[in-house]
Design a protein around this motif. Structure first.
Motif, PDB file in Angstrom:
ATOM      1  N   PRO A  62      40.959  55.881  82.238  1.00 35.73           N
ATOM      2  CA  PRO A  62      42.089  56.488  81.529  1.00 35.73           C
ATOM      3  C   PRO A  62      41.659  57.350  80.348  1.00 35.73           C
ATOM      4  O   PRO A  62      42.432  58.168  79.869  1.00 35.73           O
ATOM      5  CB  PRO A  62      42.904  55.284  81.063  1.00 35.73           C
ATOM      6  N   TYR A  63      40.439  57.172  79.901  1.00 33.08           N
ATOM      7  CA  TYR A  63      39.960  57.927  78.741  1.00 33.08           C
ATOM      8  C   TYR A  63      39.003  59.042  79.125  1.00 33.08           C
ATOM      9  O   TYR A  63      38.301  59.574  78.275  1.00 33.08           O
ATOM     10  CB  TYR A  63      39.274  56.985  77.751  1.00 33.08           C
ATOM     11  N   ALA A  64      38.948  59.407  80.404  1.00 32.00           N
ATOM     12  CA  ALA A  64      37.983  60.400  80.863  1.00 32.00           C
ATOM     13  C   ALA A  64      38.210  61.766  80.217  1.00 32.00           C
ATOM     14  O   ALA A  64      37.285  62.362  79.666  1.00 32.00           O
ATOM     15  CB  ALA A  64      38.033  60.512  82.388  1.00 32.00           C
ATOM     16  N   VAL A  65      39.427  62.264  80.274  1.00 31.36           N
ATOM     17  CA  VAL A  65      39.698  63.596  79.727  1.00 31.36           C
ATOM     18  C   VAL A  65      39.602  63.611  78.199  1.00 31.36           C
ATOM     19  O   VAL A  65      38.982  64.520  77.634  1.00 31.36           O
ATOM     20  CB  VAL A  65      41.054  64.120  80.242  1.00 31.36           C
ATOM     21  N   PRO A  66      40.172  62.628  77.470  1.00 37.82           N
ATOM     22  CA  PRO A  66      39.991  62.653  76.014  1.00 37.82           C
ATOM     23  C   PRO A  66      38.523  62.527  75.587  1.00 37.82           C
ATOM     24  O   PRO A  66      38.102  63.181  74.632  1.00 37.82           O
ATOM     25  CB  PRO A  66      40.800  61.453  75.523  1.00 37.82           C
ATOM     26  N   THR A  67      37.746  61.724  76.306  1.00 37.76           N
ATOM     27  CA  THR A  67      36.324  61.602  75.987  1.00 37.76           C
ATOM     28  C   THR A  67      35.610  62.922  76.218  1.00 37.76           C
ATOM     29  O   THR A  67      34.767  63.342  75.419  1.00 37.76           O
ATOM     30  CB  THR A  67      35.673  60.492  76.833  1.00 37.76           C
ATOM     31  N   MET A  68      35.963  63.595  77.305  1.00 38.30           N
ATOM     32  CA  MET A  68      35.363  64.893  77.591  1.00 38.30           C
ATOM     33  C   MET A  68      35.713  65.901  76.499  1.00 38.30           C
ATOM     34  O   MET A  68      34.856  66.676  76.072  1.00 38.30           O
ATOM     35  CB  MET A  68      35.845  65.407  78.942  1.00 38.30           C
ATOM     36  N   MET A  69      36.952  65.882  76.026  1.00 38.38           N
ATOM     37  CA  MET A  69      37.363  66.819  74.979  1.00 38.38           C
ATOM     38  C   MET A  69      36.600  66.564  73.675  1.00 38.38           C
ATOM     39  O   MET A  69      36.140  67.508  73.028  1.00 38.38           O
ATOM     40  CB  MET A  69      38.865  66.718  74.732  1.00 38.38           C
ATOM     41  N   VAL A  70      36.468  65.295  73.301  1.00 36.48           N
ATOM     42  CA  VAL A  70      35.772  64.959  72.054  1.00 36.48           C
ATOM     43  C   VAL A  70      34.300  65.326  72.147  1.00 36.48           C
ATOM     44  O   VAL A  70      33.735  65.915  71.214  1.00 36.48           O
ATOM     45  CB  VAL A  70      35.968  63.462  71.717  1.00 36.48           C
ATOM     46  N   THR A  71      33.653  65.009  73.260  1.00 35.91           N
ATOM     47  CA  THR A  71      32.228  65.331  73.382  1.00 35.91           C
ATOM     48  C   THR A  71      32.006  66.834  73.503  1.00 35.91           C
ATOM     49  O   THR A  71      30.985  67.349  73.026  1.00 35.91           O
ATOM     50  CB  THR A  71      31.597  64.605  74.578  1.00 35.91           C
ATOM     51  N   THR A  72      32.953  67.558  74.091  1.00 37.10           N
ATOM     52  CA  THR A  72      32.833  69.019  74.139  1.00 37.10           C
ATOM     53  C   THR A  72      32.907  69.606  72.735  1.00 37.10           C
ATOM     54  O   THR A  72      32.120  70.504  72.386  1.00 37.10           O
ATOM     55  CB  THR A  72      33.939  69.621  75.034  1.00 37.10           C
ATOM     56  N   MET A  73      33.832  69.113  71.938  1.00 38.50           N
ATOM     57  CA  MET A  73      33.905  69.568  70.541  1.00 38.50           C
ATOM     58  C   MET A  73      32.627  69.208  69.783  1.00 38.50           C
ATOM     59  O   MET A  73      32.139  69.996  68.964  1.00 38.50           O
ATOM     60  CB  MET A  73      35.132  68.959  69.852  1.00 38.50           C
ATOM     61  N   PHE A  74      32.092  68.020  70.039  1.00 36.58           N
ATOM     62  CA  PHE A  74      30.845  67.609  69.396  1.00 36.58           C
ATOM     63  C   PHE A  74      29.712  68.567  69.748  1.00 36.58           C
ATOM     64  O   PHE A  74      28.957  68.998  68.867  1.00 36.58           O
ATOM     65  CB  PHE A  74      30.479  66.180  69.817  1.00 36.58           C
ATOM     66  N   HIS A  75      29.590  68.911  71.036  1.00 37.96           N
ATOM     67  CA  HIS A  75      28.521  69.833  71.447  1.00 37.96           C
ATOM     68  C   HIS A  75      28.729  71.233  70.865  1.00 37.96           C
ATOM     69  O   HIS A  75      27.760  71.895  70.484  1.00 37.96           O
ATOM     70  CB  HIS A  75      28.424  69.896  72.966  1.00 37.96           C
ATOM     71  N   ALA A  76      29.966  71.681  70.797  1.00 39.39           N
ATOM     72  CA  ALA A  76      30.242  73.004  70.223  1.00 39.39           C
ATOM     73  C   ALA A  76      29.893  73.032  68.735  1.00 39.39           C
ATOM     74  O   ALA A  76      29.270  73.990  68.248  1.00 39.39           O
ATOM     75  CB  ALA A  76      31.702  73.371  70.437  1.00 39.39           C
ATOM     76  N   LEU A  77      30.262  71.973  68.022  1.00 40.87           N
ATOM     77  CA  LEU A  77      29.921  71.911  66.601  1.00 40.87           C
ATOM     78  C   LEU A  77      28.410  71.779  66.397  1.00 40.87           C
ATOM     79  O   LEU A  77      27.848  72.391  65.480  1.00 40.87           O
ATOM     80  CB  LEU A  77      30.647  70.743  65.930  1.00 40.87           C
TER      81      LEU A  77
END
Length: 177
Positions: free
Chosen positions: A89-104
């Motif tokens: 259930p947390y797949a998409v939110p986890t992907m969004m947070v880690t994508t922001m982490f990698h971008a930052l």
């Protein structure tokens, strides 16, 4: 392999590689990123190892929360990343947070690379930027199934504004799709 799982495993791998270096040889990190060679202080070693443990924790959480590791004893069912899937259930939110982490991380590494001009920052910038772009691609295209029309085979979420598809309208008797 699904692009989403490739993103998940590449995120976990990159974070684990960084954490391994920070945990095992924190003095090497100080030597690589500083102009003068000196012994790292005990505070630098402490913060380096804490950051290494944090990155390893984020890597493990990423793999677990995206459903890449099934947490049930049954392996007969395939693991999916559907929004209604109770396994991830947390797949998409986890992907969004880690994508922001990698971008930052990529932008921060770019700032240091522009200031210092060292190859270690350039490598971090390129790898984090690539993983962030794959995560962005997953967020845009791989996180939903879309709504495909049975009659026309087109995606129903698209609109004709500002350019109408006149060729498709001709094929369907002038009806707007």
């Amino acid at each position: 392999m699904d692009v989403f799982y490739a993103y998940t495993y590449s995120t976990a791998g990159w974070l684990s590689l960084q954490s391994f270096a920070l945990l095992t040889v924190p003095g090497m990190m100080t030597t690589m990123l500083e102009q003068e060679a000196r012994q790292p202080s005990s505070t630098e070693i402490y913060f380096s190892r804490c950051l290494g443990m944090s990155l390893l924790t984020i890597a493990i959480l990423t793999v677990i929360l995206t459903g890449s590791i099934p947490l049930t004893s049954s392996i007969a069912e395939p693991v999916t990343t559907d929004d209604s899937d109770p396994k991830a259930p947390y797949a998409v939110p986890t992907m969004m947070v880690t994508t922001m982490f990698h971008a930052l991380s990529a932008s921060y590494a770019y700032a240091w690379w522009a200031y210092k001009g060292q190859a270690a920052f350039a490598i971090g910038m390129v790898v984090s930027g690539f993983i962030a772009s794959v995560g962005l691609w997953c967020a845009l295209f791989a996180s939903s199934n879309g709504k495909i029309s049975r009659r026309t085979g087109a995606d129903k979420r698209t609109a004709g504004f500002p350019f109408a598809n006149k060729e498709a309208a001709k094929k369907h008797g002038g009806k707007r799709l």
